[in-house]
Structure formats: structure tokens, C-alpha cells
Write a protein that holds these residues in place. Sequence first.
Motif, PDB file in Angstrom:
ATOM      1  N   PRO A   1      63.597  51.266  44.559  1.00 16.69           N
ATOM      2  CA  PRO A   1      62.625  51.488  43.426  1.00 16.69           C
ATOM      3  C   PRO A   1      61.782  49.254  43.494  1.00 16.69           C
ATOM      4  N   HIS A   2      61.115  49.041  43.082  1.00 18.65           N
ATOM      5  CA  HIS A   2      60.491  48.194  43.391  1.00 18.65           C
ATOM      6  C   HIS A   2      61.411  46.974  42.231  1.00 18.65           C
ATOM      7  N   THR A   3      62.078  47.985  41.091  1.00 20.52           N
ATOM      8  CA  THR A   3      63.517  46.604  40.561  1.00 20.52           C
ATOM      9  C   THR A   3      64.518  46.305  41.500  1.00 20.52           C
ATOM     10  N   ALA A   4      64.835  47.452  42.015  1.00 16.96           N
ATOM     11  CA  ALA A   4      66.037  47.047  43.232  1.00 16.96           C
ATOM     12  C   ALA A   4      65.522  45.875  44.245  1.00 16.96           C
ATOM     13  N   GLY A   5      64.310  46.011  44.621  1.00 18.29           N
ATOM     14  CA  GLY A   5      63.867  45.759  45.617  1.00 18.29           C
ATOM     15  C   GLY A   5      63.410  44.093  45.849  1.00 18.29           C
ATOM     16  N   ARG A   6      63.711  44.047  44.568  1.00 19.28           N
ATOM     17  CA  ARG A   6      62.825  42.058  44.677  1.00 19.28           C
ATOM     18  C   ARG A   6      63.864  41.802  45.593  1.00 19.28           C
ATOM     19  N   ARG A   7      64.910  41.456  46.087  1.00 18.30           N
ATOM     20  CA  ARG A   7      65.603  40.470  46.545  1.00 18.30           C
ATOM     21  C   ARG A   7      64.990  40.120  48.260  1.00 18.30           C
ATOM     22  N   PHE A   8      63.693  41.481  48.304  1.00 17.39           N
ATOM     23  CA  PHE A   8      63.170  41.071  49.610  1.00 17.39           C
ATOM     24  C   PHE A   8      61.574  40.924  49.648  1.00 17.39           C
TER      25      PHE A   8
END
Length: 392
Positions: A206-213
Motif C-alpha cells: 500500500p502507498h501508505t506503507a511504502g513512503r519510506r521507499f
Amino acid sequence: MDFRDLAGEAAAGLLSRPVRAALTTLGTVLGITTLVVTLGVAATAGNQIVGRFDELVATAITVEVPESPHAPLVGWTAVDRLTRLRGVESAAAVAESKEGANLSVRSTDIVDPTRVTTQSLTVLAATTGLPEAARGRMVRGRFYDSGHVRRGDRVAVLGDQAARMLGVTALDRAPAVFIGKHAYTVIGVLGDLRRERNLSTAVIVPHTAGRRFGLRDVNRVLVNTSLGATGLITRQAPAALSPGNEDMLQVVAPPSPTRARDQAQDDVNALFMILGLVSLVVGAVGIANVSLVTVMERVTEIGLRRALGAARRHIAAQFLLESTLIGLTGGVIGASLGVVTIVAVSAAKQWTPLLDVRLAVAAPVVGAVVGLLAGLHPALRAARMEPVDALR
């Protein structure tokens, strides 16, 4: 000699040798049947080819979203506006980044020197409609939903090849993969992709869980339309995704195969037309051959008729009418058999039979014309015979 007398003589000549007349008619029957069948099957097969091409008409659209130094051009919720357009069957937003390319992904946190547990895979973010937009299916587990996205859960969906590379074969114990130092629970495996097949080797979060990348902004939007709606959605999609900035978005749609479809149909029709004409020529040669043999066998009869006062035109007309009747009879029978064959083949293949009614009506006329032309030379040869030479 009026027409009734001429028709009676021609019928008597044919019925006096019924087996030969039947075999001669069989040649015309085969020729006309082949012609009707080939043209009918060509039309039916051509319709199926057109249908196959129509299924391949551009229904997959990709909207490329360029980077913006200010606010993102397309938000993650813009896909909801797009799916409300009439003609859009499915859509999904996808985010890829340089940071997410070739990340180190491993299926266990234990270092085992005897096996390769670390892979370089692409990590990307997508909205919940990705399986439908990529025309794939969940081979195991399920795709994350709006609840996962809203909470920012660390869940991941693997492409089928990525799952194989990482050794993830079952999901009943909630396996995890480590992307760098961060653990993500694998909840599904995506496979059978007919579009965006590069997703089979990717890790989707999900984009909310992938912002660190670096997976913050939408890079592209995948859209599937219903048949015939591609042109309309191509014009409307940019405005629906980014009102006021539609000129900055690039819509990529495959070209329509209309020209290739029409060319393929023309080629099929031409091929079957040639085969039908060849069969018809074979039938005409058979009529001509039998008519010529008949003339040679009936030399005495011809001489007797000439001696009793028959003119050359009467002799020629008699033999021409005989060959024409053979061709007409073969045309009627051949057209009937051809129509039945086309319907039977279409039923066996579960096709929709297509046959021009004019072809079925014209087939007997074609058979009569073929018989007339085939009997022309034997009739002229019979008409040229002198009574004395024929009797001698």
C-alpha cells in the motif's frame, strides 16, 4: 422444332443413360457445393476473425503521470473519479521510484549460507484495484483492501515469480518478507497476468506503507475499458484524474488493429474464392468431357436427324440444352448441400453461420452457365457433322 420438342429430346437423351448423366451431374454438384461451402465458410470464418480482432481492439490504456515539483498531479483517490466514467471497467494507480527499484528482499531474517534467501526485487505501491487493472488474479491469498491502506499496515502482495524466488509457497502461517530492515506480512500472491507482466517479479505494498521507499506520488494509471469505449476514455481520463492539468498527462493506447483485421478477412475470402473456382472448373471439365464422349457415341443418331431434316441449330441446341440441364441440376443440388454443410460446420464449431442469400440463389444459375459453356464445343462439333459422313 419448338422448345417443348427440344426439351423433350434433351430429357430423353439424358434419361437414356441415367448412370452417366448422374455421374456427370455429380461433378457439377461437387463443384457448386465446394463453391458455396468455401464462400460460406469464408464469410463465417471471416466473421470469427473479425470477432477475434474486436476482442483485441485497444481496451488497455495507460496514463503516464510526470513528476511535479509542487503538488502531485494525480492523487491516490483520483482513480475513484475515473472508475465512475461510463466505459471504464477497472483502473488502478501505480507508484514506482528509483529508491524502490532493485531493493534487497529476503524471506527470512536468518542468514543461511547454504541457500540464497535474498533477492533484488522491485517494490511498488498500487491502489486496491490493481489485480483487475492488470488483468490478473490472486493465485493465493488476497489483495490488500482500503482498511490496510487507511491504517498503513505493513502488508505485501508478491508476484508469482517473486514468491517462487523467495520460497513463499504457503500463506497459512502469515509469512513475512524483509524489505531492507522492515518486515512486511505477505497476504497474497498475484499471478496469471495478461497485462503488466513485470508485476510477477515485484513486491506490491500500500502507498501508505511504502513512503519510506519513495512511493509517494502516482507515476501511472492503468485503465481497462469496455469494447468501443477506448477513444472516449482516452479523451476523458486526463480531465477526470487531474482537472486543470490534463494537458500534462500522457495517455498511451495501443493502435487499433482495424486495418490488419480487414486485410485478414480479405485474404481469407480471396483464398476460399480461388478454391471454389478451381472446384467449379474441375466440374466444368467433367461436363465437357462427358458431352464430347456423348457426341462421339451418338454420331449415327445425329446423322439420322440431319437426314430427316434437322438443321444444324437444332442439333447444337439439343446438346447445349442437355449440358445446361446437367449444370442446372448440379447447381440446385450443390447449393442445397452447400447450405446444409455450412450450417452443420457452424453448429459443430459453435459459430454463427453467415451466407449471402444471393449466393444460394445464384448457384443454380452458375451451374447452368457452366454446363452451357462446357457443352458449347461438343454441340458445335455435333452441328458440323454432315448427314452422309455421320451415317457412313
